[in-house]
Design an enzyme around this catalytic site. Sequence first.
Site, PDB file in Angstrom:
ATOM      1  N   HIS A   1      -3.453  -9.739   7.159  1.00 54.34           N
ATOM      2  CA  HIS A   1      -3.620  -9.524   5.770  1.00 54.34           C
ATOM      3  C   HIS A   1      -4.867  -8.780   5.751  1.00 54.34           C
ATOM      4  CE1 HIS A   1      -4.167  -9.845   1.590  1.00 54.34           C
ATOM      5  NE2 HIS A   1      -3.025 -10.178   1.486  1.00 54.34           N
TER       6      HIS A   1
ATOM      7  N   GLU B   1       1.892  -3.556   2.740  1.00 54.98           N
ATOM      8  CA  GLU B   1       1.067  -3.846   1.591  1.00 54.98           C
ATOM      9  C   GLU B   1       0.057  -2.689   1.517  1.00 54.98           C
ATOM     10  OE1 GLU B   1       1.041  -8.271   0.190  1.00 54.98           O
ATOM     11  OE2 GLU B   1      -0.233  -8.084   1.768  1.00 54.98           O
TER      12      GLU B   1
HETATM   13  P1  PGA Z   1      -0.668  -9.235  -5.079  1.00 54.73           P
HETATM   14  O1  PGA Z   1      -1.256  -9.614  -3.794  1.00 54.73           O
HETATM   15  O2  PGA Z   1       0.508  -9.580  -5.531  1.00 54.73           O
HETATM   16  O3  PGA Z   1      -1.546 -10.129  -6.171  1.00 54.73           O
HETATM   17  O4  PGA Z   1      -1.209  -7.746  -5.313  1.00 54.73           O
HETATM   18  C1  PGA Z   1      -0.048  -9.237  -2.822  1.00 54.73           C
HETATM   19  C2  PGA Z   1      -1.092  -9.852  -1.271  1.00 54.73           C
HETATM   20  O5  PGA Z   1      -2.012  -9.460  -1.110  1.00 54.73           O
HETATM   21  O6  PGA Z   1      -0.264 -10.559  -0.501  1.00 54.73           O
END
Ligand code: PGA
Length: 247
Positions: free
Chosen positions: A96, A165
């Site tokens: 992440h 992401e």
């Molecule tokens: P968010 O976070 O949906 O609050 O943008 C996603 C994540 O960091 O996994």
Amino acid sequence: MKYFIGNWKMFGVPKSINILNKINSFYSKDKNRKKYGVIITPPYTLIESYAKFFKNKKIYIGSQNCYQKDQFSSNTAAISPYMISKVGAKYTLVGHSDNRDEGDTNEMLKNKVQFALKNNLKVVFCIGENKKEKKNKKTFSVLRNQILKVLEKKFNKNKIIVAYEPIWSIGTGKIPTRVELEKTTTFIKKVLRSIFKKKSPAVLYGGSVDGKNIEMFKKIKEIDGFLIGGASKSSKKFIDIIKNYYR
Ligand code: PGA
């Protein structure tokens, strides 16, 4: 099979299990439930009790990270894939952007993936470009690098999920356009196929997903599910995403 993964980040105490209870009662009655899986990654402190509670239900518990060594070590505060799997987690996030920011290198991430798989955890491997990289049109080269430096052919692709992401989208309310996301997802799958041949692992999108913008995301057939941060801390918001996805 689609995935809806709720990443709680630094949120939750034992009684927050109420949120999962509500999600579970929706899920167990949902006529679409065979089409998707629900995974929640609470903080380490809650994994054991939540995993026990949901043992025979279809909601799976995962961790948000794991240490890069296999079993035990002398590193203070470190928690290994072995320890996580022994308390009932079935998944772990790896890579992440919060953890990359804190110093996770590709080499460390490779070890994490390897030891997580060895300990029977499925891996949700997170990748994504930052704002500057996007502005400089480096998105594809960044993603290619993040994938090729960590994932290897010898890893079991059925136990790996990739979550795209974009860092500029996490927690900001900003999301890619449909065309951008279609191109990026297709690109990611192409890179994954260059490693794993034929079929790519599932590729999810994460970053500010909510009950409204899911209407756009659901049109992109290449996307196999979602990693949901903020909206997963409310049962209603999380359920709305699933409901609107199948509407
Ligand atoms: P968010 O976070 O949906 O609050 O943008 C996603 C994540 O960091 O996994």
